[in-house]
Design an enzyme around this catalytic site. Structure first.
Site, short mmCIF file in Angstrom:
data_model
loop_
_atom_site.label_atom_id
_atom_site.label_comp_id
_atom_site.label_asym_id
_atom_site.label_seq_id
_atom_site.Cartn_x
_atom_site.Cartn_y
_atom_site.Cartn_z
N SER A 1 0.89 -1.52 0.18
CA SER A 1 -0.21 -0.01 -0.02
C SER A 1 0.98 1.22 0.05
O SER A 1 0.20 2.52 -0.22
CB SER A 1 -1.57 -0.57 0.78
OG SER A 1 -0.38 0.51 2.61
N LYS B 1 -0.07 4.60 6.92
CA LYS B 1 0.14 5.31 5.93
C LYS B 1 0.64 6.25 6.13
O LYS B 1 1.06 7.19 6.91
CB LYS B 1 -1.72 5.24 5.99
CG LYS B 1 -2.23 4.25 5.89
CD LYS B 1 -2.14 3.62 3.98
CE LYS B 1 -3.09 2.04 4.04
NZ LYS B 1 -1.95 1.06 4.89
#
Length: 146
Positions: free
Chosen positions: A67, A104
């Site tokens: 990701s 993230k």
């Protein structure tokens, strides 16, 4: 020392070693023409001293997943995470979200907080009051194998 394993991260605590450090040549390494050998000086380099600013608040975690590939965080990379740093807009953070750890990019503005992956195949996550959410630490370095 293994501390915790989740689906996306495996956490380790750094261990200090006395008298460790690899040889370090402080002249730069030419990617062009070689320079004469007498132009460098040899020192010892400790990655602990270079990468860890606050030993008690620093952890390592191994990335599992894709990701964050746009930020240069690839599967199996080792992250250096400092829990003493303040979270801020655009920092890469390790977060605990609804029972799982994730890494993230933080997006923070007056409308709220988002966790933004750096891979278009993954969705942006809007944090709401329904989420069990903690910003666990800020990524300061990534260690890669070549």
């Amino acid at each position: 020392m293994l501390l915790h394993k989740s689906n996306s991260l495996i956490f380790f605590r750094p261990q200090a070693h006395n008298n460790c450090g690899a040889h370090f040549f402080d002249s730069g390494i030419s990617a062009g023409f070689p320079s004469p050998a007498e132009d460098f000086k040899e020192q010892r380099l400790s990655l602990d001293r270079e990468l860890i600013k606050n030993k008690e608040a620093t952890f390592f975690a191994r990335v599992s997943g894709q990701s964050m590939i746009g930020a240069g965080l690839d599967d199996n990379d080792l992250l250096v995470i400092d829990r003493s740093l303040e979270p801020a807009h655009n920092k890469i953070a390790v977060c605990f979200l609804d029972g799982e750890f994730t890494v993230k990019r933080l997006k923070v503005n007056t409308e709220g907080v988002w966790l933004e992956p750096e891979n278009p195949n993954y969705p942006i996550i809007k944090i709401t009051e329904d989420n069990d959410f903690v910003i666990w630490g800020i990524v300061t370095n990534v260690i890669k194998k070549v």
